[in-house]
Design an enzyme around this catalytic site. Sequence first.
Site, PDB file in Angstrom:
ATOM      1  N   GLU A 170      98.701  32.797 111.008  1.00 42.44           N
ATOM      2  CA  GLU A 170      98.406  33.981 109.951  1.00 42.44           C
ATOM      3  C   GLU A 170      97.618  35.016 110.709  1.00 42.44           C
ATOM      4  OE1 GLU A 170      95.169  34.652 108.682  1.00 42.44           O
ATOM      5  OE2 GLU A 170      94.223  32.961 107.870  1.00 42.44           O
ATOM      6  N   LYS A 212      88.039  27.334 101.436  1.00 45.58           N
ATOM      7  CA  LYS A 212      86.963  28.022 101.560  1.00 45.58           C
ATOM      8  C   LYS A 212      85.681  27.509 100.634  1.00 45.58           C
ATOM      9  CE  LYS A 212      89.517  32.092 103.576  1.00 45.58           C
ATOM     10  NZ  LYS A 212      90.630  31.720 103.406  1.00 45.58           N
ATOM     11  N   ALA A 220      97.023  33.221  95.417  1.00 41.62           N
ATOM     12  CA  ALA A 220      98.793  32.821  95.442  1.00 41.62           C
ATOM     13  C   ALA A 220      98.845  31.807  96.463  1.00 41.62           C
ATOM     14  CB  ALA A 220      99.302  34.180  95.889  1.00 41.62           C
ATOM     15  N   ASP A 221      98.031  31.497  97.374  1.00 43.30           N
ATOM     16  CA  ASP A 221      98.331  30.286  98.001  1.00 43.30           C
ATOM     17  C   ASP A 221      98.699  29.228  97.614  1.00 43.30           C
ATOM     18  OD1 ASP A 221      97.263  32.205 100.033  1.00 43.30           O
ATOM     19  OD2 ASP A 221      95.304  30.956 100.739  1.00 43.30           O
ATOM     20  N   LYS A 250      96.358  43.776 103.646  1.00 48.26           N
ATOM     21  CA  LYS A 250      96.317  42.523 103.589  1.00 48.26           C
ATOM     22  C   LYS A 250      97.352  42.065 102.600  1.00 48.26           C
ATOM     23  CE  LYS A 250      92.894  38.975 102.025  1.00 48.26           C
ATOM     24  NZ  LYS A 250      91.905  38.523 101.656  1.00 48.26           N
ATOM     25  N   ASP A 268      90.795  34.391  88.461  1.00 54.35           N
ATOM     26  CA  ASP A 268      90.957  34.907  89.762  1.00 54.35           C
ATOM     27  C   ASP A 268      91.471  33.383  90.600  1.00 54.35           C
ATOM     28  OD1 ASP A 268      91.223  35.561  92.516  1.00 54.35           O
ATOM     29  OD2 ASP A 268      89.278  36.573  92.297  1.00 54.35           O
TER      30      ASP A 268
END
Length: 307
Positions: free
Chosen positions: A28, A162, A144-145, A89, A141
């Site tokens: 990525e 993360k 979308a991953d 992004k 929140d």
Amino acid sequence: MTDASEKIAIAPDVAAALKDRRPVVALESTVVTHGMPFPQNLETARAVEAAVVAAGATPATIAIVHGRMRVGLLDNELEALASTDGALKASRRDLAAVVARQQTAGTTVSATMIIAAMARIPVFATGGIGGVHRGASETFDVSADLTELARTPVTVVCAGAKSILDIPKTLEVLETYGVPVIGYRTDEFPAFFSRSSGEALDVSCESAAEIAAIIRAHRALGLTSGLLVANPILEADAIPASEIEHHIAEALAEADAYGITGKAVTPYLLDRLVRATGGRTLTANMALIRNNARLAAEIAVALATTE
């Protein structure tokens, strides 16, 4: 009507590897455009590509350049992307707008998975996936991953989610979506900068060949989701969870106070952690991405030798 293939350009070395059924690893580009400052971002991108090559595969860094989805970048193109201030992004929802407006963007995990699947690249290495953010019950929140892993058949190698995220809830969502999560030489889900989150995994593999066998079985069963391979940061590069948690709490409070939301949250928090730890998180981030690239290449090689 414009064909999607007209909007994608595959670098000659990547195209040749795919044609010959040689192993290729997708990489990525938001780590280049948004994840790290210059020149560390360029240094990391080059080191990650070198790690893929050293393990016997061809690297394919994915980005959108002037509206063209690029699969594989020349070194001067990588440097230009790393040094630009205006790159966007791009996640799944942004792809059409970025392409139509002929803009330049780094691709997130979700967008990279989509483009890798278009190019028929089965393995992708990143740093850490996005997930359910802390306080998501109020903000909704959720990255979308997670939905991309549910619908796009690409194997993603990461150092877990993360550590700024709500990892237990992230794993719950992955389970709900039916995404296999495989620990590499660990029975606990890693937490990006730290080797463990305290969350147990049901499946652990000791080798890339074992992981490749699961990927092949997944395909043979007609399952269409992606797979997630959790590869802990090496012990020498890790930061203890108890140490990093204090800094995360402070950074989250600051982000909330400044009204930082959506896609801006993760880069803000990561930059804040770099400053709070005297650069240790940046060093750890660079190291874990290289480690993930190496494992992804080993998996790609194992897949290629059995197909």
